[in-house]
Design a protein around this motif. Structure first.
Motif, PDB file in Angstrom:
ATOM      1  N   ALA A 125      46.789  39.247  32.730  1.00  0.00           N
ATOM      2  CA  ALA A 125      47.116  39.181  34.151  1.00  0.00           C
ATOM      3  C   ALA A 125      46.682  40.428  34.916  1.00  0.00           C
ATOM      4  CB  ALA A 125      48.616  38.952  34.317  1.00  0.00           C
ATOM      5  N   LYS A 126      46.596  41.561  34.232  1.00  0.00           N
ATOM      6  CA  LYS A 126      46.219  42.803  34.919  1.00  0.00           C
ATOM      7  C   LYS A 126      44.714  42.952  35.096  1.00  0.00           C
ATOM      8  CE  LYS A 126      45.832  45.712  30.766  1.00  0.00           C
ATOM      9  NZ  LYS A 126      46.420  46.812  29.989  1.00  0.00           N
ATOM     10  N   SER A 127      43.940  42.067  34.516  1.00  0.00           N
ATOM     11  CA  SER A 127      42.487  42.225  34.494  1.00  0.00           C
ATOM     12  C   SER A 127      41.869  42.080  35.882  1.00  0.00           C
ATOM     13  CB  SER A 127      41.854  41.199  33.548  1.00  0.00           C
ATOM     14  OG  SER A 127      42.291  41.403  32.227  1.00  0.00           O
ATOM     15  N   LYS A 128      40.757  42.772  36.069  1.00  0.00           N
ATOM     16  CA  LYS A 128      39.962  42.656  37.289  1.00  0.00           C
ATOM     17  C   LYS A 128      38.500  42.523  36.882  1.00  0.00           C
ATOM     18  CE  LYS A 128      43.135  45.271  40.258  1.00  0.00           C
ATOM     19  NZ  LYS A 128      43.573  44.108  41.045  1.00  0.00           N
ATOM     20  N   ILE A 129      37.816  41.598  37.543  1.00  0.00           N
ATOM     21  CA  ILE A 129      36.468  41.226  37.133  1.00  0.00           C
ATOM     22  C   ILE A 129      35.545  41.304  38.353  1.00  0.00           C
ATOM     23  CG2 ILE A 129      35.065  39.415  36.074  1.00  0.00           C
ATOM     24  CD1 ILE A 129      37.703  38.298  34.891  1.00  0.00           C
ATOM     25  N   GLY A 130      34.358  41.866  38.166  1.00  0.00           N
ATOM     26  CA  GLY A 130      33.460  41.942  39.302  1.00  0.00           C
ATOM     27  C   GLY A 130      32.101  42.514  38.962  1.00  0.00           C
ATOM     28  N   ILE A 131      31.230  42.488  39.956  1.00  0.00           N
ATOM     29  CA  ILE A 131      29.873  43.043  39.826  1.00  0.00           C
ATOM     30  C   ILE A 131      29.668  44.054  40.965  1.00  0.00           C
ATOM     31  CG2 ILE A 131      28.788  41.192  38.499  1.00  0.00           C
ATOM     32  CD1 ILE A 131      27.810  40.003  41.191  1.00  0.00           C
ATOM     33  N   PRO A 132      30.177  45.279  40.799  1.00  0.00           N
ATOM     34  CA  PRO A 132      30.150  46.271  41.883  1.00  0.00           C
ATOM     35  C   PRO A 132      28.891  47.137  41.927  1.00  0.00           C
ATOM     36  CG  PRO A 132      31.436  47.121  40.066  1.00  0.00           C
ATOM     37  CD  PRO A 132      30.958  45.750  39.643  1.00  0.00           C
ATOM     38  N   GLU A 133      27.801  46.669  41.349  1.00  0.00           N
ATOM     39  CA  GLU A 133      26.605  47.514  41.226  1.00  0.00           C
ATOM     40  C   GLU A 133      26.053  48.004  42.565  1.00  0.00           C
ATOM     41  OE1 GLU A 133      26.470  45.072  37.371  1.00  0.00           O
ATOM     42  OE2 GLU A 133      27.201  44.843  39.421  1.00  0.00           O
ATOM     43  N   VAL A 134      26.253  47.213  43.640  1.00  0.00           N
ATOM     44  CA  VAL A 134      25.673  47.628  44.926  1.00  0.00           C
ATOM     45  C   VAL A 134      26.316  48.916  45.445  1.00  0.00           C
ATOM     46  CG1 VAL A 134      24.944  45.306  45.570  1.00  0.00           C
ATOM     47  CG2 VAL A 134      27.227  46.128  46.274  1.00  0.00           C
ATOM     48  N   THR A 135      27.499  49.274  44.956  1.00  0.00           N
ATOM     49  CA  THR A 135      28.102  50.552  45.346  1.00  0.00           C
ATOM     50  C   THR A 135      27.339  51.730  44.749  1.00  0.00           C
ATOM     51  OG1 THR A 135      29.647  50.654  43.467  1.00  0.00           O
ATOM     52  CG2 THR A 135      30.392  49.483  45.446  1.00  0.00           C
ATOM     53  N   LEU A 136      26.460  51.450  43.779  1.00  0.00           N
ATOM     54  CA  LEU A 136      25.642  52.479  43.142  1.00  0.00           C
ATOM     55  C   LEU A 136      24.189  52.419  43.621  1.00  0.00           C
ATOM     56  CD1 LEU A 136      26.962  51.938  39.506  1.00  0.00           C
ATOM     57  CD2 LEU A 136      27.680  53.724  41.119  1.00  0.00           C
ATOM     58  N   GLY A 137      23.909  51.495  44.543  1.00  0.00           N
ATOM     59  CA  GLY A 137      22.550  51.369  45.039  1.00  0.00           C
ATOM     60  C   GLY A 137      21.642  50.536  44.161  1.00  0.00           C
ATOM     61  N   PHE A 142      21.973  42.749  33.968  1.00  0.00           N
ATOM     62  CA  PHE A 142      22.187  42.110  32.673  1.00  0.00           C
ATOM     63  C   PHE A 142      22.457  40.614  32.853  1.00  0.00           C
ATOM     64  CE2 PHE A 142      24.061  46.270  30.650  1.00  0.00           C
ATOM     65  CZ  PHE A 142      22.875  46.927  30.921  1.00  0.00           C
ATOM     66  N   ALA A 143      21.789  40.014  33.859  1.00  0.00           N
ATOM     67  CA  ALA A 143      21.826  38.576  34.169  1.00  0.00           C
ATOM     68  C   ALA A 143      23.009  38.165  35.037  1.00  0.00           C
ATOM     69  CB  ALA A 143      21.775  37.717  32.909  1.00  0.00           C
ATOM     70  N   GLY A 144      23.680  39.132  35.667  1.00  0.00           N
ATOM     71  CA  GLY A 144      24.804  38.791  36.532  1.00  0.00           C
ATOM     72  C   GLY A 144      24.429  37.948  37.732  1.00  0.00           C
ATOM     73  N   THR A 145      23.240  38.193  38.319  1.00  0.00           N
ATOM     74  CA  THR A 145      22.829  37.399  39.481  1.00  0.00           C
ATOM     75  C   THR A 145      22.471  35.970  39.097  1.00  0.00           C
ATOM     76  OG1 THR A 145      20.485  38.014  39.309  1.00  0.00           O
ATOM     77  CG2 THR A 145      21.910  39.457  40.636  1.00  0.00           C
ATOM     78  N   GLN A 146      22.321  35.711  37.815  1.00  0.00           N
ATOM     79  CA  GLN A 146      21.958  34.374  37.353  1.00  0.00           C
ATOM     80  C   GLN A 146      23.162  33.599  36.785  1.00  0.00           C
ATOM     81  OE1 GLN A 146      18.753  33.466  38.146  1.00  0.00           O
ATOM     82  NE2 GLN A 146      18.954  35.493  39.080  1.00  0.00           N
ATOM     83  N   ARG A 147      23.968  34.270  35.976  1.00  0.00           N
ATOM     84  CA  ARG A 147      25.099  33.559  35.365  1.00  0.00           C
ATOM     85  C   ARG A 147      26.251  33.355  36.347  1.00  0.00           C
ATOM     86  NH1 ARG A 147      23.508  36.393  30.383  1.00  0.00           N
ATOM     87  NH2 ARG A 147      22.711  34.774  28.977  1.00  0.00           N
ATOM     88  N   GLU A 159      29.169  36.609  47.758  1.00  0.00           N
ATOM     89  CA  GLU A 159      30.259  37.417  48.317  1.00  0.00           C
ATOM     90  C   GLU A 159      30.692  38.499  47.326  1.00  0.00           C
ATOM     91  OE1 GLU A 159      34.856  37.045  49.957  1.00  0.00           O
ATOM     92  OE2 GLU A 159      33.767  35.238  49.380  1.00  0.00           O
ATOM     93  N   MET A 160      30.837  38.115  46.051  1.00  0.00           N
ATOM     94  CA  MET A 160      31.227  39.100  45.040  1.00  0.00           C
ATOM     95  C   MET A 160      30.183  40.202  44.922  1.00  0.00           C
ATOM     96  SD  MET A 160      32.935  36.774  41.999  1.00  0.00           S
ATOM     97  CE  MET A 160      33.104  38.216  40.908  1.00  0.00           C
ATOM     98  N   LEU A 161      28.920  39.828  44.976  1.00  0.00           N
ATOM     99  CA  LEU A 161      27.842  40.818  44.910  1.00  0.00           C
ATOM    100  C   LEU A 161      27.904  41.774  46.098  1.00  0.00           C
ATOM    101  CD1 LEU A 161      24.904  41.713  43.808  1.00  0.00           C
ATOM    102  CD2 LEU A 161      24.080  40.212  45.635  1.00  0.00           C
ATOM    103  N   ALA A 162      27.974  41.212  47.296  1.00  0.00           N
ATOM    104  CA  ALA A 162      27.816  42.011  48.513  1.00  0.00           C
ATOM    105  C   ALA A 162      29.043  42.866  48.821  1.00  0.00           C
ATOM    106  CB  ALA A 162      27.499  41.093  49.694  1.00  0.00           C
ATOM    107  N   THR A 163      30.228  42.371  48.487  1.00  0.00           N
ATOM    108  CA  THR A 163      31.443  43.144  48.770  1.00  0.00           C
ATOM    109  C   THR A 163      31.810  44.084  47.637  1.00  0.00           C
ATOM    110  OG1 THR A 163      32.935  41.475  47.815  1.00  0.00           O
ATOM    111  CG2 THR A 163      32.379  41.261  50.174  1.00  0.00           C
ATOM    112  N   ALA A 164      31.275  43.818  46.429  1.00  0.00           N
ATOM    113  CA  ALA A 164      31.600  44.595  45.227  1.00  0.00           C
ATOM    114  C   ALA A 164      33.085  44.490  44.880  1.00  0.00           C
ATOM    115  CB  ALA A 164      31.182  46.058  45.376  1.00  0.00           C
TER     116      ALA A 164
END
Length: 256
Positions: A125-137, A142-147, A159-164
Motif C-alpha cells: 500500500a505504501k508503494s509509489k510507481i512512476g517514470i520521473p525521468e523528465v525531471t532529469l532532462g 528501458f522501454a517505459g514509453t512503450q510498455r 500524463e505520467m511521463l509529462a508530470t513525472a
C-alpha cells in the motif's frame, strides 16, 4: 559470486532480489549484468516454475537507474546502457515462465520499467510507481514509453511521463498498472499467486504466455490463427494427456 543480486530457489519459486538497499536498489551496469545472469539461471532451471523479483530494504523495489553512473555518459554510452537494460527486460517479458514483481516502496524510472516487464505486479500500500525521468532532462530508456501505454493507455501514460507524478498504489491498481495491492509484504502475496500457478501445467502456461505476448502485437485475425497453432502444440505434450485423463478420472492432475 553475485554482489548486487540475491538469488534463491524454494518450493519451485526462483527469488531474485535486487540488493543495493543503501542506494534504494538503483540500477547500474553491474546490477544489470548480474540481473542478466540470474534471469538466465532461473529460465534454465527445471526446478523453477515461477520467478519473483523484488528489492531489498523495504523502501524500494528499484528507485531507478543510478544517476551518478549516468551523469557523464555520452549519447553513444547512453544508447548502449539503454539497449543493455532493454535486452534483459525483454528476456523477462518473453521468458516461458511467469515472472511476478513484488513491489514494496518506490518503483521509479528503471524500476517501474522492470516491474512492467514482469507478467504480474503486486504492490504494498505504501508503494509509489512512476517514470520521473523528465525531471532529469531525459526520457525513459528501458522501454517505459512503450510498455506503459500498453498497460494503462496512451493518454494516462503521457500524463505520467509529462508530470513525472509518482502514482500511489491504490491508483496504480485502478488503472491496471498493478494487479494487486496488499497492506504489507507483497512477497507473501506473490508467493500465494505462485503457488496457484505451480498447480497447473507449466508447459501450457508457457505457450499461453507466448500466445499473448506475440498475439498482442498482431492484427486480431492473425493473432487468433497464432493461438490455434499453439493450441495444437499442446496436444503433443504429456501435460495435455495427464490433464485430460485426470479430468475424466475425476482426480487432480499430476503435472511434472
Amino acid at each position: 559470486m553475485l554482489d548486487t543480486i540475491i538469488y534463491d530457489v524454494k518450493n519451485n519459486i526462483g527469488y531474485i532480489t535486487i540488493n543495493r538497499p543503501k542506494a534504494l536498489n538503483a540500477l547500474n551496469q553491474v546490477v544489470l549484468g548480474e540481473l542478466s545472469e540470474v534471469v538466465d539461471m532461473a529460465e534454465k532451471d527445471p526446478n523453477v516454475k515461477v520467478v519473483i523479483i523484488t528489492g531489498a530494504g523495504g523502501k524500494a523495489f528499484v528507485a531507478g537507474a543510478d544517476i551518478a553512473a549516468m551523469q557523464m555518459m555520452t549519447p553513444s554510452e547512453a544508447y548502449d546502457f539503454a539497449r543493455m537494460a532493454q535486452e534483459i527486460y525483454n528476456r523477462i517479458q518473453y521468458m516461458p515462465k511467469i515472472v511476478i514483481a513484488a513491489i514494496d516502496g518506490f518503483a521509479l524510472g528503471g524500476g517501474c520499467e522492470l516491474a512492467m516487464a514482469c507478467d504480474i505486479r503486486v504492490a504494498s500500500a505504501k508503494s509509489k510507481i512512476g517514470i520521473p525521468e523528465v525531471t532529469l532532462g531525459v526520457i525513459p530508456g528501458f522501454a517505459g514509453t512503450q510498455r506503459l501505454p500498453r498497460l494503462v493507455g496512451l493518454s494516462r501514460a503521457k500524463e505520467m511521463l509529462a508530470t513525472a507524478r509518482k502514482v500511489p498504489a491504490d491508483e496504480a491498481l485502478s488503472i491496471g498498472l498493478v494487479n494487486h495491492v496488499v497492506e504489507e509484504n507483497p512477497v507473501a502475496k506473490a508467493e500465494e499467486i505462485a503457488a496457484d500457478i505451480c498447480k497447473n501445467s507449466i508447459s501450457a502456461i508457457a505457450l499461453g504466455k507466448r500466445a499473448m505476448n506475440e498475439g498482442i502485437e498482431m492484427e486480431l485475425k492473425k493473432g487468433i490463427e497464432h493461438e490455434a497453432a499453439l493450441f495444437a502444440v499442446t496436444f503433443s505434450t504429456e501435460d495435455q494427456r495427464e490433464g485430460m485423463t485426470a479430468f475424466l478420472e475425476k482426480r487432480p492432475a499430476n503435472f511434472k
